[in-house]
Design an enzyme around this catalytic site. Sequence first.
Site, PDB file in Angstrom:
ATOM      1  N   LYS A  35       0.840  -1.206   0.000  1.00  0.00           N
ATOM      2  CA  LYS A  35       0.000   0.000   0.000  1.00  0.00           C
ATOM      3  C   LYS A  35       0.877   1.260   0.000  1.00  0.00           C
ATOM      4  O   LYS A  35       2.073   1.185   0.312  1.00  0.00           O
ATOM      5  CB  LYS A  35      -0.909  -0.021   1.226  1.00  0.00           C
ATOM      6  CG  LYS A  35      -0.154   0.029   2.547  1.00  0.00           C
ATOM      7  CD  LYS A  35      -1.058  -0.269   3.746  1.00  0.00           C
ATOM      8  CE  LYS A  35      -0.265  -0.255   5.033  1.00  0.00           C
ATOM      9  NZ  LYS A  35      -1.057  -0.759   6.176  1.00  0.00           N
ATOM     10  N   ARG A  84     -10.946  -0.083  14.756  1.00  0.00           N
ATOM     11  CA  ARG A  84     -10.662   0.678  13.544  1.00  0.00           C
ATOM     12  C   ARG A  84     -11.511   0.116  12.416  1.00  0.00           C
ATOM     13  O   ARG A  84     -12.447   0.741  11.960  1.00  0.00           O
ATOM     14  CB  ARG A  84      -9.161   0.584  13.242  1.00  0.00           C
ATOM     15  CG  ARG A  84      -8.657   1.617  12.296  1.00  0.00           C
ATOM     16  CD  ARG A  84      -7.157   1.549  12.102  1.00  0.00           C
ATOM     17  NE  ARG A  84      -6.715   0.335  11.426  1.00  0.00           N
ATOM     18  CZ  ARG A  84      -5.487   0.157  10.931  1.00  0.00           C
ATOM     19  NH1 ARG A  84      -4.578   1.110  11.052  1.00  0.00           N
ATOM     20  NH2 ARG A  84      -5.151  -0.963  10.335  1.00  0.00           N
ATOM     21  N   TYR A 114      16.274  29.770   9.210  1.00  0.00           N
ATOM     22  CA  TYR A 114      15.056  30.483   9.612  1.00  0.00           C
ATOM     23  C   TYR A 114      14.921  30.535  11.121  1.00  0.00           C
ATOM     24  O   TYR A 114      15.218  29.555  11.811  1.00  0.00           O
ATOM     25  CB  TYR A 114      13.828  29.779   9.043  1.00  0.00           C
ATOM     26  CG  TYR A 114      13.616  30.007   7.562  1.00  0.00           C
ATOM     27  CD1 TYR A 114      13.394  31.294   7.054  1.00  0.00           C
ATOM     28  CD2 TYR A 114      13.616  28.934   6.682  1.00  0.00           C
ATOM     29  CE1 TYR A 114      13.186  31.496   5.696  1.00  0.00           C
ATOM     30  CE2 TYR A 114      13.398  29.123   5.326  1.00  0.00           C
ATOM     31  CZ  TYR A 114      13.189  30.416   4.836  1.00  0.00           C
ATOM     32  OH  TYR A 114      12.975  30.602   3.505  1.00  0.00           O
ATOM     33  N   MET A 163      12.459  24.436   3.124  1.00  0.00           N
ATOM     34  CA  MET A 163      11.681  23.663   2.153  1.00  0.00           C
ATOM     35  C   MET A 163      12.578  22.802   1.263  1.00  0.00           C
ATOM     36  O   MET A 163      12.269  21.647   0.979  1.00  0.00           O
ATOM     37  CB  MET A 163      10.826  24.591   1.288  1.00  0.00           C
ATOM     38  CG  MET A 163       9.875  23.836   0.368  1.00  0.00           C
ATOM     39  SD  MET A 163       8.883  24.902  -0.680  1.00  0.00           S
ATOM     40  CE  MET A 163       7.818  25.687   0.515  1.00  0.00           C
TER      41      MET A 163
END
Length: 377
Positions: free
Chosen positions: A36, A139, A265, A313
């Site tokens: 998956k 679930r 940053y 990023m």
Amino acid sequence: MTCPGAVLTIDLDAIGANWRLLRARMGTAACAAVVKADAYGLGMMRVAPALAAAGCDTFFVAQLEEAIALRVLLPQAAIGVLAAPVHPCEAVYARHRLMPVLNSGHDIDAWGAFTRENRGGAGADLPRAILQLDTGMCRLGLSPAEVDALAAHPAALNGIAPAWVMSHLACADEPEHPQNAEQLRRMRAALPRLPAPFAGAPVTFANSSGIFLGADWHFDLGRPGYALYGGNPTPGLPNPMRPVVRLDGRILQVRDIDRRESVGYGATATVEPGSRLATVAVGYADGWLRSIGGRGVAHVSGTPAPLVGRVSMDLIVIDVTKVPGGAAPGDMVTLIGPDRDIDAVAADTGTIGYEILTSLGARYARTYTGTGGAPSA
Ligand SMILES: *Cc1c(COP(=O)(O)O)cnc(C)c1O
């Protein structure tokens, strides 16, 4: 020739060897492969054929679209979808010979109605269905009360051909957790209460870590995912699996620090004069998650080079002061590899290796080595 900023190398022979190791752990029981989420981010188009070459003939995916893509790749494989069809998509499952996992009375009624309508003729080869029992995850799957309700109204199953009875473990990666024995107890309690045609059907229970809980959890078919891809199914113990993934990022710039400076940053990190920093072309847009900021470690030819400051990023900054011979623009540094595996990167990031894998970015140049079918080393 594009000189990529980062290269992700995926060892298909290691995936094949890992599948064979897990199958051996299953003893006389069979072993499937869970592919998956694009084979946990590693590329189902390459990974699934490698697993088939290694001998795997049963696959699980989470979604119908994944299953259709897999069917094109592997015309003969048994393919289970870990979800039932959303009406009216039953016919799509049938057309591509995909086994639905029936998780509720609602799923059973819908798949039963479809199979009864399409019985005979083409319906003779309708796919078999997997019935999931919830043994402690809340679930997906039938609760014990829903199993009793089904036993009281077995006609709901008319026309449905059984493949497996299934359940999923919540705590298999914590072998001492009492939930493992409790889920096994609930599974054993539920199985004899199942009506035909699921009475006595083969059972699939164990994920990667479940396979290592012991033979009691094995039943008839293992369903590993993570361990195939090199993740450690036995946290806290040495990893029995072969590493599969390597990630190398390119140094774009090297900077010698001549006065106290802040990096990145937010100016969250400071470096002292005499430090040497390298800027590497991997960032959070590549799945190098921002939460690793200040904690991650790259390796340059085996020497640790700690991450400095926040992840941008497209970029990170690492401290290469201690790297013998320095580091130069164009050099590659290793972010996932022999010195730092996916579980270690996950610990640095504050997550699990599953999320590291499924976050691996689309911008990496991907290199596949091996075929999956080579003899295990
Ligand atoms: C993802 C998944 C698996 C595989 O689990 P791993 O821990 O990756 O081995 C098996 N069964 C189900 C139902 C799953 O959702």
